[in-house]
Enzyme design. Structure first.
Site, PDB file in Angstrom:
ATOM      1  N   GLY A  88       0.821  -1.207   0.000  1.00 13.01           N
ATOM      2  CA  GLY A  88       0.000   0.000   0.000  1.00 13.01           C
ATOM      3  C   GLY A  88       0.852   1.252   0.000  1.00 13.01           C
ATOM      4  O   GLY A  88       0.546   2.233  -0.685  1.00 13.01           O
ATOM      5  N   ASP A 309       0.253  -0.232  13.008  1.00  9.07           N
ATOM      6  CA  ASP A 309       0.663  -1.545  12.470  1.00  9.07           C
ATOM      7  C   ASP A 309       0.865  -2.588  13.567  1.00  9.07           C
ATOM      8  O   ASP A 309       1.150  -3.755  13.264  1.00  9.07           O
ATOM      9  CB  ASP A 309       1.960  -1.400  11.666  1.00  9.07           C
ATOM     10  CG  ASP A 309       1.722  -0.609  10.380  1.00  9.07           C
ATOM     11  OD1 ASP A 309       0.578  -0.599   9.879  1.00  9.07           O
ATOM     12  OD2 ASP A 309       2.682   0.007   9.885  1.00  9.07           O
ATOM     13  N   LYS A 336      -6.289  -2.648   6.079  1.00 14.71           N
ATOM     14  CA  LYS A 336      -4.846  -2.910   5.927  1.00 14.71           C
ATOM     15  C   LYS A 336      -4.665  -4.101   4.983  1.00 14.71           C
ATOM     16  O   LYS A 336      -5.559  -4.418   4.210  1.00 14.71           O
ATOM     17  CB  LYS A 336      -4.225  -3.144   7.311  1.00 14.71           C
ATOM     18  CG  LYS A 336      -4.222  -1.891   8.187  1.00 14.71           C
ATOM     19  CD  LYS A 336      -3.312  -0.829   7.610  1.00 14.71           C
ATOM     20  CE  LYS A 336      -3.334   0.454   8.409  1.00 14.71           C
ATOM     21  NZ  LYS A 336      -2.574   1.517   7.751  1.00 14.71           N
TER      22      LYS A 336
END
Ligand code: S3P
Length: 430
Positions: A88, A309, A336
């Site tokens: 991403g 994360d 995500k």
């Protein structure tokens, strides 16, 4: 394979965010940029390949080293379709760079990336004058048309995202006038710091970044710190496995990345920072992590962007804690590399842990962890988190679909096994 206490020293690979940006800015700079500690992961290699295909010479004189022969802001050549793999960060930042080029490009990715939202970056880039088309619902592939005159905008991000902020700043290098990005919560500021290190005038403070187009980047040396997000799996593992005492040298300690440390400490963790220093403009420290019993907490929502994360790893710490841990305000986890709330809830339940899922988080009831079979959904961080959970399970844990661990953490299995994890990789055919 039963594991034991984690001991000794673990050197985790270079930071993914910093490695992506080092290749990009090195490519767009004038002169030769040396990158030390580059992450040899699939994501960052895909970014390097993208720039090689656009005419940038990138040599790898050694492991985790790159020498980038910059072509300047206007020296890239069209490469047609660019495959960003699972990344991403690669796709969103490249969209910003490519919006300012004279040539057309198409950005594609793997199945996971093809399902991720890109409207968040397309929409503000269009306001800057970019022409970008996507698949339905703002999904990849992205067709980025070149030859558009970009103009600076003043943009308030609806969702805190370092990737979107960075894409706009990169497009801003090519824009007329000033590009300003305001964030609802401050996010990692690697792009801003690195632009400054490459000699580009940029004004920034937490939650704000602004630059004028038309200047140039000067090549430099980049020292990539060890990735805090990769260290996180070892930090949690050493915290929850009784008898552990693990050293993690030179871990990146950018304040926008270490929310997990605050949360774990609030839960009772024993994590000591030794020799805090600066390396290549980034704060780093050696961490000493010892086993400590944890208690569940409510994670303050304000800390969410600083550990975006690290939630898969935190969910495992919560499963090992006494009492309930509650996470809210984290709906970004659903977009995500996988839907990380669903993936962790499903996986923890498969191991006998009670989890209440909410649209923007979950409540995890700590307790016994059993053996079971986990679908990592092709998400590197889900796979590694369950490798940590397995160290506490009272039966074998089998984790499926793990090849993407190499996107961010090549060599994870060997490093983990060397530190005391009971973990081995089984080929699909075995
Ligand atoms: C990243 C930003 C974060 C993070 C990702 C890397 C970056 O995403 O989840 O792994 O390098 O800018 P957002 O800030 O866009 O949520």
């Amino acid at each position: 394979m039963p594991g034991g206490p984690l001991q000794g020293e673990v050197r985790v690979p270079g930071d993914k965010s910093v490695s992506h940006r080092a290749v990009m800015l090195g490519a767009l700079a004038e002169g030769t940029t040396h990158i030390h500690g580059f992450l040899e992961g699939e994501d960052t290699r895909a970014t390097a390949r993208a720039f090689e295909r656009m005419g940038v010479r990138i040599e790898a004189p050694g492991d985790a080293e790159r020498v980038v022969q910059g072509v300047g802001l206007h020296g890239l050549q069209g490469a047609g379709t660019i495959d960003c793999g699972n990344a991403g960060t690669g796709m969103r930042l490249l969209a910003g760079v490519l919006a300012g080029q004279a040539f057309d490009s198409v950005l594609t990715g793997d199945t996971s990336l093809s399902a991720r939202p890109m409207a968040r970056v397309i929409e503000p880039l269009q306001r800057m004058g970019a022409r970008i088309e996507s698949s339905d619902g703002g999904r990849p592939p992205l067709h980025v048309h070149g030859g558009q005159a970009l103009r600076g905008i003043d943009y308030a991000l609806p969702v805190a995202s370092a990737q979107v902020k960075s894409a706009l700043l990169l497009a801003g290098l090519y824009a007329n006038g000033t590009t300003t990005v305001r964030e609802p919560h401050p996010t990692r500021d690697y792009s801003e710091r690195m632009l400054e290190a490459f000699g580009y005038p940029v004004r920034f403070e937490p939650g704000y970044a602004s630059l004028d187009g038309g200047h140039s980047l000067r090549a430099t040396e980049v020292y990539v710190p060890a990735d805090f997000s990769s260290a996180a799996f070892f930090i949690v593992a050493a915290t929850v496995v009784p008898g552990s005492e693990l050293r993690l040298p030179a871990v990146g300690m950018n304040p926008r990345r270490i929310g997990l440390l605050h949360v774990l400490r609030a839960m009772g963790a024993d994590i000591v920072e030794h020799d805090p220093r600066t390396s290549g403009g980034e704060p780093v420290a050696d961490l000493l992590v010892r086993y400590a019993p944890l208690r569940g907490i409510e994670v303050p929502e304000a800390w969410v962007p600083d550990m975006i994360d690290e939630f898969p790893a935190l969910f495992v710490a919560a499963a090992a804690a006494r009492g309930r841990t509650v996470v809210r305000g984290a709906s970004e986890l659903r977009v995500k590399e996988s839907d990380r709330i669903a993936a962790m809830a499903q996986g923890l339940r498969a191991l006998g842990v009670s989890v209440d899922e909410a649209p923007d988080g979950a409540a995890i009831e700590g307790g016994r962890i059993q053996g079971g079979r986990i679908d990592s959904r092709g998400d590197h961080r889900i796979a590694m988190s369950f490798a940590v959970a397995a160290q506490l399970a009272d039966g074998e844990v089998e984790i499926d679909d793990v090849v993407n661990v190499a996107t961010s953490f090549p060599g994870f299995v060997d490093l983990a096994a060397g530190a005391g994890f009971g973990l081995r990789e089984v080929s699909p055919a075995a």
